[in-house]
Design a protein around this motif. Structure first.
Motif: not given
Ligand code: ADP
Ligand code: FBP
Ligand code: MG
Length: 569
Positions: A139-164
Motif C-alpha cells: 500500500v503506497v502513495q503517489k510519492n512513496s519511496r519504493r521501500g524494502v524488497h525481498f528476493r523472489r523465490a523460485g527456480p533459477r536457471q543455474r544452480i550451485y549443486f551438481g546432479p549427484d
C-alpha cells in the motif's frame, strides 16, 4: 573474516551493463528447452549475485546505516555484519540473503535440470529472473519511496549443486503445528523429482538429533502418505541447540543442504548454524521453513497450519456455544493457543460469530469494577442468558501473577511457561456470581493440543507444498534464508529479519476494531493503554533519521517496520 558481506559496487555495475547489453536474454535462450545434453559445469562470473541495483557497503564503520537498521528492525551490531543491502532508484532497497559465493570461491554452476523435466516443459517462463524482488509494503502513495524488497523465490536457471552432489537433511523443532509432515513430504519429493536428489536424511527429535541420533534415510516412497497424519514423523524437541556440535556433524557427514522447519526460536538456531557454516567456509545452504501455530513470525503473511488451527478451533467454540445455550446463564469458555500473539483467538472469534468476548495477550483487561470483565459477563448473561468467551493462553498473565505466587519457569528453549488463564478465569467467574447469588454454569474447554496435533487442511497442504518447493529452489541456487510468503509472493528473507521481531495483533488496527464491533465487548483499555499503543505505533511510523545519503536506507526500513502483515486490510 571480513566484518561485512555487502557486494562491492563494481560487481553490481558489471551486472548492470550485462543486462543492459541484453546478454542475460541471450543466455536464457541458450539454456532454453533444447532437450540436448546437460551443459558442463561453468565457473561463475565475478559477481556473486547478479543484481542491477547499486549496492551499499555496510560495515561496522558505516555507523549511520547500522544505526538506522538497528533502530528500524532491531538489528544487533553482530547481525549487521551479515546484512546485505542493495539500493536502487526511488528509495528501492533490497534486503538480500546470503549466497554461497559470498564466502566460498570458485563454485561451478550447472543448468537447472528442470529445463529437461517433462512436467515443466510447457511452462512459458518457468525460471524466475535473478532481479525479481517482492516489496514488503504494497500500500503506497503517489510519492512513496519504493521501500524494502525481498528476493523472489523460485527456480533459477543455474544452480550451485551438481546432479549427484546434494546430500540434504531435514529437521523439525519446537511445538507441533498442522502441516509439518506435508512440508517434510514435499521437501523429499521435490528434491527427488525436480532435482534428482536421492540422498536425503531426517534428523530425529529436533536440533539435538544432529549429534545424538542416527540420521533417518528418507525417500519419496517412505514419506508417501505422511501428510495425512498430524505431528512430525521426525519427532521434535525444545532446547538442545549446540551450534558447534550441529555443524561438526553436518561437516562430518558431508551434508550440504540443511532444511530447518520451526518457529522463531528455530530460525534463530538456523541463523547460528548458518553463521558457523560461513565461518568455516562450508559449501552448505541453510533453508528455514517458518512454522508456528501462533502465527507470530515477523514479515511473512501467514504461517502454515494457521488456517487449519482456526478451522479446528471452530469445533471447540461450537461446543462451548452448545453448552452455554443449554444451561441457565451458561458460559462457555475456550482457551486457544497464542503465547505472545492472539491471532488464533482473534481469527477464530471473527469466524465463529458466536463469541461474546475475546481476550488476547496484546490487549490488557481487568476483572473488577466498572467496565471490567466480570461486570460485562453479568450484563451479557442478563441480556442473553448465555455467553461464549475465547481466551488466548498468553492473555491476562499479569493478572494471574498478581493473585498467585509468581513462578518464572521456562521450557528447555527458554520460553516462559504460562499459567493456565482458562482455569484461573473459571474460578474468578464462579466466585463472582457466588457473591452475587446468581445461578450460572461455566464449562471450560481447553482444545489446544487437539488443535495443533491434527493434519493440515487442503489449503494448508497446498501452501506447505509451495513453501517446500521455494525452499528447495533457493537452496539449489546457493542461498541461505528463511522462506516466506510476503504479500502473496514467495520470497527469501534474511534470517535476522524474521528473528528480530515478533508479529503481534495491533490493537490500533482495523482488524481488532472489527473484532470489538462483532463481539460488542468493552475494549477494557485505559487511557494509559491507548496512549502506549499509540506510542508504539508512532515509534514504528516515526519519520526517517536525518542522515544524508544514508537517509534512504533508514527511511525504507522505517516505512517497512510499520507494515502490518497479519490481518490488516
Ligand atoms: N536464541 C536461540 N538461539 C539458538 N537456538 C535457539 C534459540 N531459541 C531457541 N532455539 C532452539 O530452537 C529450537 C526450537 O525453539 P522453540 O522456541 O522451542 O520453538 P519454536 O522454534 O517453535 O519457536 C530449540 O531446539 C531451541 O534450542
Ligand atoms: O507444550 P509445548 O510443547 O511447550 O507447547 C506450548 C506452546 O507451543 C505453541 O503452540 C507454539 O509455540 P512454538 O511455535 O514456539 O513452538 C504455543 O502456543 C504454546 O504456548
Ligand atoms: Mg516460538
Amino acid at each position: 573474516m571480513a566484518s561485512h558481506i555487502i557486494l562491492p559496487p563494481e560487481d553490481a555495475d558489471e551486472n548492470h551493463h550485462r543486462e543492459e547489453d541484453g546478454e542475460e536474454e541471450e543466455e536464457r535462450e541458450e539454456l532454453g528447452h533444447d532437450g540436448g545434453e546437460r551443459a558442463p559445469p561453468e565457473q561463475p562470473p565475478k559477481a556473486a549475485l547478479p543484481f542491477s541495483a547499486t549496492c551499499v557497503r555496510i560495515s561496522r564503520d558505516s555507523y549511520p546505516n547500522l544505526r538506522a537498521l538497528r533502530n528500524a528492525s532491531s538489528v544487533s551490531l553482530a547481525d549487521a555484519a551479515y546484512v546485505k543491502i542493495s539500493e536502487g532508484d526511488f528509495g528501492y532497497v533490497l534486503d538480500d540473503v546470503p549466497h554461497l559465493t559470498d564466502y566460498v570461491p570458485d563454485i561451478p554452476t550447472y543448468p537447472n535440470p528442470l529445463q529437461d523435466h517433462p512436467a515443466y516443459s510447457t511452462v512459458k517462463q518457468y525460471f524466475v529472473n535473478e532481479d525479481d524482488t517482492v516489496p514488503q509494503k504494497v500500500v503506497v502513495q503517489k510519492n512513496s519511496r519504493r521501500g524494502v524488497h525481498f528476493r523472489r523465490a523460485g527456480p533459477r536457471q543455474r544452480i550451485y549443486f551438481g546432479p549427484d552432489e546434494v546430500k540434504a537433511c531435514i529437521v523439525t523443532c519446537g511445538g507441533l503445528c498442522p502441516g509439518l509432515n506435508t512440508v517434510i513430504r514435499e521437501l523429499v519429493c521435490g528434491l527427488s523429482h525436480m532435482y534428482n536428489v536421492n540422498s536425503i536424511f531426517g534428523i530425529q527429535n529436533g536440533y539435538k538429533g544432529f549429534y545424538s541420533s542416527n540420521y533417518l534415510p528418507l525417500t519419496p516412497k517412505s514419506v508417501n502418505d505422511i501428510h495425512k497424519r498430524g505431528g512430525t514423523i521426525l519427532g521434535t524437541s525444545r532446547g538442545g541447540h549446540d551450534t558447534k556440535k550441529i555443524v561438526d556433524n553436518i561437516q562430518d557427514r558431508g551434508i550440504n543442504q540443511v532444511y530447518i522447519i520451526g518457529g522463531d526460536g528455530t530460525q534463530k538456531g538456523a541463523y547460528d548454524i548458518f553463521k558457523e557454516i560461513r565461518k568455516r567456509s562450508l559449501k552448505v545452504s541453510v533453508a528455514g521453513v517458518p512454522k508456528t501455530i501462533d502465527n507470530d513470525i515477523a514479515i511473512i503473511d501467514k504461517s502454515f497450519g494457521f488456517d487449519t488451527a482456526v478451522e479446528e478451533a471452530q469445533r471447540a467454540i461450537d461446543s462451548a456455544h452448545v453448552e452455554a445455550c443449554s444451561a441457565e446463564n451458561g458460559i462457555g469458555l475456550v482457551k486457544l493457543m497464542g503465547r505472545y500473539s492472539g491471532f488464533i483467538a482473534m481469527c477464530a472469534t471473527l469466524a465463529s460469530r458466536d463469541v461474546d468476548c475475546c481476550l488476547i495477550p496484546e490487549s490488557p483487561f481487568y476483572m473488577d469494577g466498572e467496565g471490567g470483565l466480570l461486570e460485562y459477563i453479568e450484563r451479557r448473561l442478563k441480556e442473553n442468558k448465555h455467553m461464549v468467551i475465547v481466551v488466548a493462553e498468553g492473555a491476562g498473565q499479569d493478572l494471574i501473577a498478581k493473585s498467585i505466587a509468581k513462578s518464572d519457569q521456562q521450557d528447555a528453549s527458554g520460553n516462559k511457561l504460562l499459567l493456565d488463564i482458562g482455569l484461573w478465569l473459571t474460578h474468578k467467574i464462579k466466585d463472582y456470581f457466588k457473591t452475587k447469588k446468581m445461578e450460572m454454569t461455566i464449562k471450560y474447554i481447553d482444545p489446544t493440543y487437539m488443535i495443533r496435533a491434527i493434519p493440515s487442511n487442503a489449503s494448508d497442504n497446498v501452501y506447505c507444498t509451495l513453501l517446500a518447493h521455494s525452499a528447495i529452489h533457493g537452496a539449489m541456487a546457493g542461498y541461505s534464508f528463511t522462506v516466506g510468503m510476503v504479500n502473496g509472493r514467495h520470497t527469501y528473507i534474511p534470517f535476522y529479519r524474521v528473528t528480530s521481531t515478533r508479529n503481534k495483533v495491533k490493537i490500533t488496527d482495523r482488524m481488532w476494531a472489527r473484532l470489538l464491533s462483532s463481539t460488542n465487548q468493552p475494549s477494557f483499555l485505559s487511557q494509559k493503554d491507548i496512549d502506549e499503543a499509540m506510542e508504539d505505533d508512532r515509534l514504528a511510523n516515526r519519520p526517517p533519521l536525518p542522515m544524508g545519503a544514508n537517509h534512504r536506507v533508514a527511511s525504507s526500513f522505517e516505512q517497512s517496520s510499520s507494515t502490518s502483515s497479519n490481518g490488516e486490510i
